[in-house]
Design an enzyme around this catalytic site. Structure first.
Site, mmCIF file in Angstrom:
data_model
loop_
_atom_site.group_PDB
_atom_site.id
_atom_site.type_symbol
_atom_site.label_atom_id
_atom_site.label_comp_id
_atom_site.label_asym_id
_atom_site.label_seq_id
_atom_site.Cartn_x
_atom_site.Cartn_y
_atom_site.Cartn_z
ATOM 1 N N GLY A 135 1.199 1.021 -4.192
ATOM 2 C CA GLY A 135 1.886 0.253 -5.222
ATOM 3 C C GLY A 135 3.105 0.932 -5.796
ATOM 4 C CD GLN A 136 2.126 5.297 -5.026
ATOM 5 O OE1 GLN A 136 1.816 4.313 -4.348
ATOM 6 N NE2 GLN A 136 1.715 6.519 -4.722
ATOM 7 C CB THR A 166 -0.938 0.027 1.212
ATOM 8 O OG1 THR A 166 -0.170 -0.185 2.398
ATOM 9 C CG2 THR A 166 -2.015 -1.048 1.091
ATOM 10 C CE1 TYR A 167 3.983 1.569 4.083
ATOM 11 C CE2 TYR A 167 6.143 0.776 3.449
ATOM 12 C CZ TYR A 167 5.190 0.984 4.411
ATOM 13 O OH TYR A 167 5.438 0.606 5.713
ATOM 14 C CB ALA A 168 3.168 6.458 -1.066
#
Length: 315
Positions: free
Chosen positions: A62-63, A52-54
Site C-alpha cells: 500500500g505504500q 501490494t507494493y511494497a
C-alpha cells in the site's frame, strides 16, 4: 513525443512506464515526488504500481499507491497521467486472489490510497489458479460499470487462462484485456517470445514488459559477484552472471559506445524495437537513472545494432 495507444482502448501513453515498486521501499515520499515530477516534466505520463507494493517492507503493501495518491493530490494533475495498478498478488498474510470478493474490496482500497475516483488500467497481477475466469471478468465488469476502472489488463496469467478469458469475453460480453505486462528483457526472452508474443499479436494487446532492465543487471552495474552488494536488489541478478549474461553486457557496451549512450538506454531501445512493445516498465531511484531511462525512446537502433544484440543471446 509520439504516444502509444493501448490496445483497443482510448488511452495513449508515452513510451516509458515509470515503475512505482520503489516508492515506499528504497525511496521515501519526498524522493518519490522528485522522481515523479521529473518524469512528468520530461513529457511522460504513464505510472505503474500495485496494491501490494511494497509488501516486503511492511507485510501488507500500500505504500506505493499512497505516495502516488499524495503526489496526485498535491500536484492536481490527475487528468494528465495514466495510472495503472494491480490486484491479486500475495502478501505475507494473504494468498494470490482474483475472486470477486477480493477484487471489489481491493479496488476501493486502491482508489482510496490513490485519492482518485478511477483507475485507468487495472491488472490481474497474478492468477490464483482457482477462481473461475468468468467470476474474475464479471467482477471487472462490475467495477467498470461503476466507473471505478476504465480498462483491464493481464500480467502473470498463464497462456491457457488468457485464451479462456478472451473466449469468455467474446461469448458473454464481458470486459477483455487490452494490454499485457510480461517478464521480458534482453536476458529473459524465451517465455515471452514463445508463449505470450503470439497471444499479444492474436488479440491486439499492447505489451508493457516488467523487469525491463533485469533488476538492474542490464545497466551494467553488476559484472561480478563482488558487485552484488551495490544495492538491495543485487542478489536478484546473480543468476545472470554467466557466459550468456556477460556476453549481453559486452554487446550493450559496444552499441552504447557507438551512440555515446548507456547500456540501460540501449537495452530499453532494443525492447521498444520489438513488435507490440508499448512502454517498458522501469523504476528509477535517482534523477541520473531517470535520465538514462527517458532517453530510450529517442534512440533508434539500426539493423546492425539489433542483430548484434540478438546474436549474443541464447534463447
Amino acid at each position: 513525443m509520439e504516444k502509444v495507444k493501448i490496445g483497443t482502448s482510448d488511452l495513449a501513453v508515452a513510451p516509458i512506464n515509470l515503475g512505482g515498486n520503489v516508492f515506499g521501499w528504497t525511496l521515501d515520499e519526498q524522493q518519490s515526488f522528485d522522481i515523479l515530477d521529473e518524469f512528468i516534466a520530461n513529457g511522460f505520463n504513464f505510472i505503474d504500481t500495485a496494491d501490494t507494493y511494497a509488501w516486503w517492507v511492511n507485510g501488507t503493501g500500500g505504500q506505493s499507491e499512497t505516495i502516488i495518491g499524495n503526489w496526485l493530490k498535491s500536484r492536481g494533475n490527475r487528468d494528465k497521467v495514466v495510472i495503472a495498478t494491480k490486484v491479486g498478488s500475495e502478501t505475507r498474510d494473504h494468498p494470490f486472489d482474483i475472486s470477486r470478493k477480493h477484487i471489489l474490496q481491493s479496488v476501493d482500497e486502491s482508489l482510496r490510497r490513490l485519492q482518485t475516483d478511477h483507475i485507468d488500467l487495472y491488472y490481474t497481477h497474478y492468477d490464483d489458479h482457482r477462481t473461475p475466469v468468468e467470476e474474475t471478468l464479471s467482477a471487472y465488469d462490475e467495477v467498470i460499470r461503476a466507473g471505478k476502472v476504465r480498462y483491464i489488463a493481464a500480467s502473470n496469467v498463464p497462456p491457457a487462462r488468457l485464451e479462456e478469458s478472451f473466449a469468455l469475453a467474446a461469448q458473454k460480453g464481458l470486459p477483455r484485456y487490452v494490454a499485457l505486462q510480461p517478464h521480458y528483457n534482453l536476458v529473459e526472452r524465451a517465455g515471452y517470445e514463445t508463449e505470450y508474443a503470439p497471444l499479444a499479436e492474436k488479440y491486439g494487446l499492447t505489451v508493457f514488459p516488467y523487469w525491463a532492465l533485469a533488476a538492474g543487471f542490464l545497466t551494467g552495474k553488476y559484472r561480478s559477484e563482488a558487485d552484488l552488494g551495490k544495492s538491495v536488489r543485487g542478489g536478484g541478478v546473480k543468476k545472470y552472471l554467466n557466459e550468456n549474461g556477460l556476453a549481453v553486457l559486452d554487446a550493450l557496451d559496444t552499441v552504447a559506445a557507438k551512440y555515446r549512450s548507456t547500456p540501460a538506454t540501449v537495452a530499453l531501445a532494443w525492447l521498444l524495437a520489438q513488435p507490440r512493445i508499448g512502454a517498458p516498465v522501469v523504476s528509477a531511484t535517482s534523477k541520473r537513472q531517470l535520465e538514462t531511462i527517458i532517453a530510450a525512446p529517442a534512440l533508434k537502433l539500426d539493423k546492425e545494432d539489433l542483430e548484434r544484440l540478438d546474436q549474443r543471446i541464447e534463447r
